[in-house]
Scaffold this motif. Structure first.
Motif, PDB file in Angstrom:
ATOM      1  N   SER A  32       0.804  -1.220   0.000  1.00  0.00           N
ATOM      2  CA  SER A  32       0.000   0.000   0.000  1.00  0.00           C
ATOM      3  C   SER A  32       0.840   1.274   0.000  1.00  0.00           C
ATOM      4  CB  SER A  32      -0.944  -0.001   1.209  1.00  0.00           C
ATOM      5  OG  SER A  32      -0.229  -0.119   2.427  1.00  0.00           O
ATOM      6  N   THR A  34       3.611   1.781  -1.518  1.00  0.00           N
ATOM      7  CA  THR A  34       4.119   1.993  -2.875  1.00  0.00           C
ATOM      8  C   THR A  34       3.088   2.694  -3.745  1.00  0.00           C
ATOM      9  OG1 THR A  34       5.494   0.017  -2.676  1.00  0.00           O
ATOM     10  CG2 THR A  34       5.064   0.817  -4.897  1.00  0.00           C
ATOM     11  N   THR A  35       1.804   2.476  -3.474  1.00  0.00           N
ATOM     12  CA  THR A  35       0.758   3.042  -4.319  1.00  0.00           C
ATOM     13  C   THR A  35       0.827   4.561  -4.359  1.00  0.00           C
ATOM     14  OG1 THR A  35      -0.669   1.167  -3.770  1.00  0.00           O
ATOM     15  CG2 THR A  35      -1.715   3.093  -4.744  1.00  0.00           C
ATOM     16  N   THR A  36       0.932   5.202  -3.199  1.00  0.00           N
ATOM     17  CA  THR A  36       0.982   6.659  -3.178  1.00  0.00           C
ATOM     18  C   THR A  36       2.374   7.200  -3.486  1.00  0.00           C
ATOM     19  OG1 THR A  36       1.176   6.463  -0.758  1.00  0.00           O
ATOM     20  CG2 THR A  36      -0.974   7.050  -1.650  1.00  0.00           C
ATOM     21  N   VAL A  56       4.046  -1.923  -8.988  1.00  0.00           N
ATOM     22  CA  VAL A  56       2.942  -2.296  -8.108  1.00  0.00           C
ATOM     23  C   VAL A  56       2.627  -3.774  -8.236  1.00  0.00           C
ATOM     24  CG1 VAL A  56       0.492  -1.921  -7.588  1.00  0.00           C
ATOM     25  CG2 VAL A  56       1.962   0.020  -8.152  1.00  0.00           C
ATOM     26  N   SER A 152      -2.822  -1.587   5.332  1.00  0.00           N
ATOM     27  CA  SER A 152      -3.367  -0.905   4.167  1.00  0.00           C
ATOM     28  C   SER A 152      -3.811   0.506   4.513  1.00  0.00           C
ATOM     29  CB  SER A 152      -4.554  -1.703   3.603  1.00  0.00           C
ATOM     30  OG  SER A 152      -4.146  -2.998   3.208  1.00  0.00           O
ATOM     31  N   PRO A 156      -0.660   3.883   2.625  1.00  0.00           N
ATOM     32  CA  PRO A 156      -0.763   5.028   1.707  1.00  0.00           C
ATOM     33  C   PRO A 156      -0.404   6.355   2.362  1.00  0.00           C
ATOM     34  CG  PRO A 156      -2.659   3.577   1.464  1.00  0.00           C
ATOM     35  CD  PRO A 156      -1.909   3.108   2.670  1.00  0.00           C
ATOM     36  N   TYR A 285      -5.291   1.296  -6.189  1.00  0.00           N
ATOM     37  CA  TYR A 285      -4.442   1.737  -7.297  1.00  0.00           C
ATOM     38  C   TYR A 285      -5.124   2.832  -8.123  1.00  0.00           C
ATOM     39  CZ  TYR A 285      -1.975   1.435 -11.794  1.00  0.00           C
ATOM     40  OH  TYR A 285      -1.295   1.718 -12.946  1.00  0.00           O
ATOM     41  N   SER A 288      -5.856   6.184  -6.085  1.00  0.00           N
ATOM     42  CA  SER A 288      -4.622   6.930  -5.833  1.00  0.00           C
ATOM     43  C   SER A 288      -4.175   7.697  -7.080  1.00  0.00           C
ATOM     44  CB  SER A 288      -3.511   5.981  -5.380  1.00  0.00           C
ATOM     45  OG  SER A 288      -2.291   6.663  -5.214  1.00  0.00           O
ATOM     46  N   VAL A 404      -5.249  -5.450 -10.301  1.00  0.00           N
ATOM     47  CA  VAL A 404      -4.509  -4.282 -10.794  1.00  0.00           C
ATOM     48  C   VAL A 404      -4.243  -4.417 -12.289  1.00  0.00           C
ATOM     49  CG1 VAL A 404      -2.342  -3.005 -10.628  1.00  0.00           C
ATOM     50  CG2 VAL A 404      -3.468  -3.816  -8.552  1.00  0.00           C
TER      51      VAL A 404
END
Length: 445
Positions: A32, A34-36, A56, A152, A156, A285, A288, A404
């Motif tokens: 999570s 890494t997403t932001t 991702v 999670s 973010p 994903y 964001s 994703v």
């Protein structure tokens, strides 16, 4: 009355959940955060859009293709031993990934991190199935889901803070001390369970399973931008999948016991895991990127916006065992899937405030994750715990990766309506999963 020795044994069993849940938390944060932080990674390392998706997606994909290998290793060498190896790898590969200036090396380290987390997750799930009684498993998996939700939730936000402050590299460095603490506690508290009969290793099964999953996911990710290579890889993956399944049916000691899918309640629970997990991962994903690319929000603000969904995943996981007092497991699962689908449809309209639809989507998934994980073990026998645990986590990881890949690709090819259309497809898949009928518990075959 329960004897003092039995009470001490029960207390120690539950204490073992501490390092196991910490291992789950590390994995959730790795996904999570890494997403932001992805836009900052993409800019700093000059990544293409395809490479950014791999940053991702390679983690859950590597997790999926190595889970059964890790579970087999745990069955033979001890699940705590494999968990410790995974935690050590997690610390090492986070260090290397944080130091690199190459997108290719970072993708490779993310793949190795996924494999390391596979060793942790496979050991956690198999240990829960082996040491807890059926009545305790729902609570244990509720804690598992809640911990994943907590990771999670803060991932973010942490990714946004770190990307805006000391830099995205600290999203990797931050996992190192957590992995070391979990490793030490695992050595002290987790029993080193294993199967009584050493498992059979089959190299052809390992190779064909990796090619099948890798080829199919690659095809789904690249079919819009590189149709011919994607179709070729999809065919290779599909053929490898057929070879893999046919081989498992012939082996006396299969790498994956595909016969478990003849149990209707097992296969329905598994499909629900893939659909719900895929929609949940794709939501994080897509939301964001939508907030940062379309609405111009910072990574930090995007992280805070996703917080309600992640908090409700944790709450849903904790409350699921309590809600079973008033509803059957299947009825509650259907309701939770409906709640998640409603949240996704609402998100697809792109409302000014995303809070309420994210609350619905998160709560639904939290309940589903707990109930479907327990349903897989309830449909099988205790001696199948290692197989069931590995298959279960392949479902969660594969669902995340496919979600994703598929919904991300749909978003890429859908033009101005990409956010709405991708989430609408996700809602439809969750709705289909809700109407599946798991009433027949076992087949005659």
């Amino acid at each position: 009355m329960t004897s003092p020795s039995a009470q001490r044994s029960a207390a120690r069993t539950w204490l073992a959940m501490v390092p196991m849940l910490l291992g789950v938390l590390i994995g959730a944060l790795a996904i999570s955060a890494t997403t932001t932080a992805l836009p900052a990674m993409r800019q700093d390392l000059h990544m293409t859009d395809a490479a950014a998706i791999w940053i991702v997606d390679i983690y859950p994909l590597a997790l999926a293709v190595t889970l059964v290998i890790a579970a087999r290793a745990g069955d033979q060498f001890g699940r705590r031993t494999v968990m410790v190896v995974g935690l050590a790898g997690f610390a090492l590969f986070n260090l290397i990934g944080g130091m690199t200036d190459s997108a290719i090396v970072l993708i490779a380290m993310r793949a190795l991190l996924g494999a390391s987390e596979a060793a942790v997750i496979a050991s956690v799930v198999s240990t829960i199935g082996a040491v807890f009684h059926p009545g305790e498993r729902v609570l244990a998996y509720g804690l598992w889901t809640a911990t994943f939700g907590a990771g999670s939730a803060f991932g973010p936000v942490a990714g946004g803070i770190l990307a805006a402050g000391p830099g995205w590299r600290w999203t990797l460095y931050g996992g190192i001390p957590l992995a070391i603490v979990a490793l030490i506690l695992a050595l002290l508290l987790v029993p080193n369970t294993r199967t009584t009969r050493p498992p059979h290793w089959d190299p052809l099964s390992i190779v064909t399973s990796i090619i099948a999953l890798g080829g199919i996911v690659y095809a789904l990710q690249h079919v819009a931008t590189q149709p011919l290579p994607a179709i070729a890889m999809g065919v290779v993956g599909g053929v490898s999948g057929v070879v893999f399944v046919r081989r498992q049916l012939r082996l006396h000691d299969p790498f994956i016991d595909v016969g478990l899918f003849r149990i209707r309640s097992f296969s329905v629970a598994y499909l629900r895991i893939i659909a719900s997990t895929g929609a949940s991962a794709a939501t994080v994903y897509l939301v964001s990127l939508h907030l940062q690319d379309a609405r111009g929000e910072t990574a930090l603000m995007a992280g805070f916006a996703l917080l309600p969904q992640a908090i409700m995943i944790a709450l849903g996981g904790v409350l699921a065992p309590t809600l079973l007092r008033w509803m059957s497991s299947n009825a509650l699962t259907i309701v939770a899937l409906a709640i998640q689908a409603i949240g996704l449809v609402w998100l697809a309209t792109d409302p000014a405030s995303l809070m309420v639809p994210l609350l619905l989507a998160g709560f639904g998934y939290g309940v589903i994750g707990t109930l479907t994980a327990a349903a897989l073990f309830d449909a099988t026998e205790p001696e199948q715990a290692g197989q069931v645990g590995a298959i279960q986590e392949v479902g969660f990881a594969l669902g995340s990766g496919l979600g994703v890949a598929v919904l991300g690709t749909i978003a890429v090819v859908s033009g101005t309506m990409r956010f709405a259309f991708a989430l609408g497809v996700g809602a439809a898949l969750v709705g289909i999963a809700a109407v599946l009928d798991p009433r027949f518990t076992r087949s005659s075959g």
